[in-house]
Write an enzyme that holds these catalytic residues in place. Structure first.
Site, short mmCIF file in Angstrom:
data_model
loop_
_atom_site.label_atom_id
_atom_site.label_comp_id
_atom_site.label_asym_id
_atom_site.label_seq_id
_atom_site.Cartn_x
_atom_site.Cartn_y
_atom_site.Cartn_z
N ARG A 1 0.85 -1.19 0.00
CA ARG A 1 0.00 0.00 0.00
C ARG A 1 0.89 1.24 0.00
O ARG A 1 1.87 1.31 0.75
CB ARG A 1 -0.90 0.03 1.24
CG ARG A 1 -2.07 -0.94 1.22
CD ARG A 1 -3.11 -0.60 0.16
NE ARG A 1 -4.24 -1.52 0.15
CZ ARG A 1 -4.35 -2.59 -0.64
NH1 ARG A 1 -3.40 -2.88 -1.51
NH2 ARG A 1 -5.44 -3.35 -0.60
N GLU B 1 -3.39 7.37 -5.18
CA GLU B 1 -3.59 6.65 -6.44
C GLU B 1 -4.81 7.25 -7.11
O GLU B 1 -5.81 7.45 -6.43
CB GLU B 1 -3.80 5.16 -6.19
CG GLU B 1 -2.53 4.47 -5.76
CD GLU B 1 -2.68 2.97 -5.51
OE1 GLU B 1 -3.75 2.41 -5.78
OE2 GLU B 1 -1.70 2.38 -5.03
N HIS C 1 -0.73 -0.07 -9.70
CA HIS C 1 -1.40 -1.03 -8.79
C HIS C 1 -1.97 -2.22 -9.58
O HIS C 1 -3.18 -2.47 -9.59
CB HIS C 1 -2.52 -0.32 -8.00
CG HIS C 1 -2.87 -1.05 -6.73
ND1 HIS C 1 -3.27 -0.42 -5.59
CD2 HIS C 1 -2.90 -2.36 -6.42
CE1 HIS C 1 -3.53 -1.30 -4.63
NE2 HIS C 1 -3.31 -2.50 -5.13
C1 DGY Z 1 -5.50 -6.36 -2.85
O1 DGY Z 1 -6.13 -7.39 -3.10
O2 DGY Z 1 -5.46 -5.89 -1.71
C2 DGY Z 1 -4.78 -5.72 -3.96
O3 DGY Z 1 -3.90 -4.75 -3.55
C3 DGY Z 1 -5.78 -5.11 -4.90
O4 DGY Z 1 -6.35 -4.01 -4.29
#
Ligand code: DGY
Length: 324
Positions: free
Chosen positions: A236, A265, A284
């Site tokens: 993250r 993002e 991402h």
């Molecule tokens: C998750 O599954 O947490 C990935 O980062 C996609 O958001």
């Protein structure tokens, strides 16, 4: 029973929902719903299969009639889980199935950063192939280096396996608990956070975003890393401080960075990080393979179906909802 889905998901999940006899409404416009729009759409629904929506206390209290919320993700930092638990709404996620794809993305970013691959590609597009010189465009090699894993869970272990197999890297990690399996299989060594920061040649982040991990990688931490270190984050964006990372790179405190997650993002197109030779950024896409997204949609659909039958979700984030 009715399910609302605020983005298009793979057919593999849709099929299961239809076969379960559910009435499914999908928001197909290519824009995120506002908080109020999401509430409005959920008012007459029994379940929400949530993709990237922020599920806060206001939403949960207004939509307390929902029998289940299934996330199309493993991460649940965008959900007020405590509030959902108070309201006895089970929240499900999709663990396990995206570990390999996300680790592939971390590995890709490590390699791309070590050889400045994204930057070189952009140079060619600008007509700047350049004059060949033995001292130009040099990257760094990874063989025998030390991989530091911040959060050696399923994804971190997959990344460690790749680095061990491809480059015989030594694996150190920082977790609350020992990961005995990885210690046995990969010779991984648990170290303090300080040792992780000081000794990693590649430091890869695979932990959840929590109040404790938010902003952990700041200027102070970057300044204690090796000057030839590569920082990778596929977890993250809020776990590192982007301004501090930029400054650390500009000042040569670390060698490079590979990011699949940014804060905010989307990353703005004029972000100076995008012009740095030793930086690789992806939008991402850690879990973005056909196989993984199908598997995530299936797990999310199974959570919805179980929740609507009043059964325990196969992948539950807040099992406390089942306590008396
Ligand atoms: C998750 O599954 O947490 C990935 O980062 C996609 O958001």
């Amino acid at each position: 029973m009715k399910v609302f889905i605020p983005r298009i998901i793979p057919e593999a999940g849709m099929k299961l929902l239809r076969e379960a006899g559910l009435e499914v409404t999908v928001w197909t416009e290519k824009r995120a719903l506002s908080k109020q729009e999401l509430i409005d759409h959920c008012m007459d629904q029994d379940a929400l299969l949530s993709v990237s929506s922020r599920i806060d206390a206001t939403f949960l209290n207004t939509c307390r009639h929902l029998k289940v919320i299934a996330l199309h993700s493993v991460g649940y930092d965008n959900v007020d889980v405590e509030e959902a638990t108070k309201l006895k709404i089970p929240v499900g996620n999709t663990p396990g199935v995206l570990s390999a794809a996300t680790a592939d993305t971390a590995f890709l970013l490590m390699l791309a950063t070590s050889r400045k691959a994204f930057y070189m590609h952009k140079q060619i597009q600008k007509g700047k192939w350049g004059f060949f010189e033995p001292t130009a465009n040099l990257g760094i090699e990874l063989y025998g280096k030390t991989l530091g894993v911040y959060g050696l869970g399923k994804i971190g272990t997959e990344m460690a396996r790749r680095c061990k197999g491809a480059y015989h890297m030594d694996i150190i990690y920082h977790n609350r608990h020992h990961n005995q399996e990885a210690e046995k299989e990969l010779g991984a060594v648990k170290v303090s956070f300080d040792e992780l920061v000081k000794n990693s040649d590649v430091l890869t982040v695979h932990t959840a975003l929590t109040p404790k991990t938010k902003g952990v990688f700041d200027y102070h931490i970057f300044s204690r890393m090796k000057p030839e270190a590569i920082f990778i984050n596929t977890a993250r964006g809020a776990i590192h401080n982007e301004e501090d990372l930029k400054r650390a790179l500009e000042e040569g405190l670390i060698w490079g960075a590979g990011l699949d997650v940014t804060n905010p993002e989307p990353m703005h197109a004029d972000n100076p990080l995008l012009d740095m030779p030793n930086v690789s950024v992806l939008p991402h896409i850690g879990s973005a393979t056909v196989q993984t997204r199908d598997a995530m949609a299936v797990l999310a659909a199974k959570n919805i179906i179980a929740g609507l039958k009043g059964q325990r979700l196969p992948n539950i984030v807040n099992p406390e909802v089942y306590e008396n």
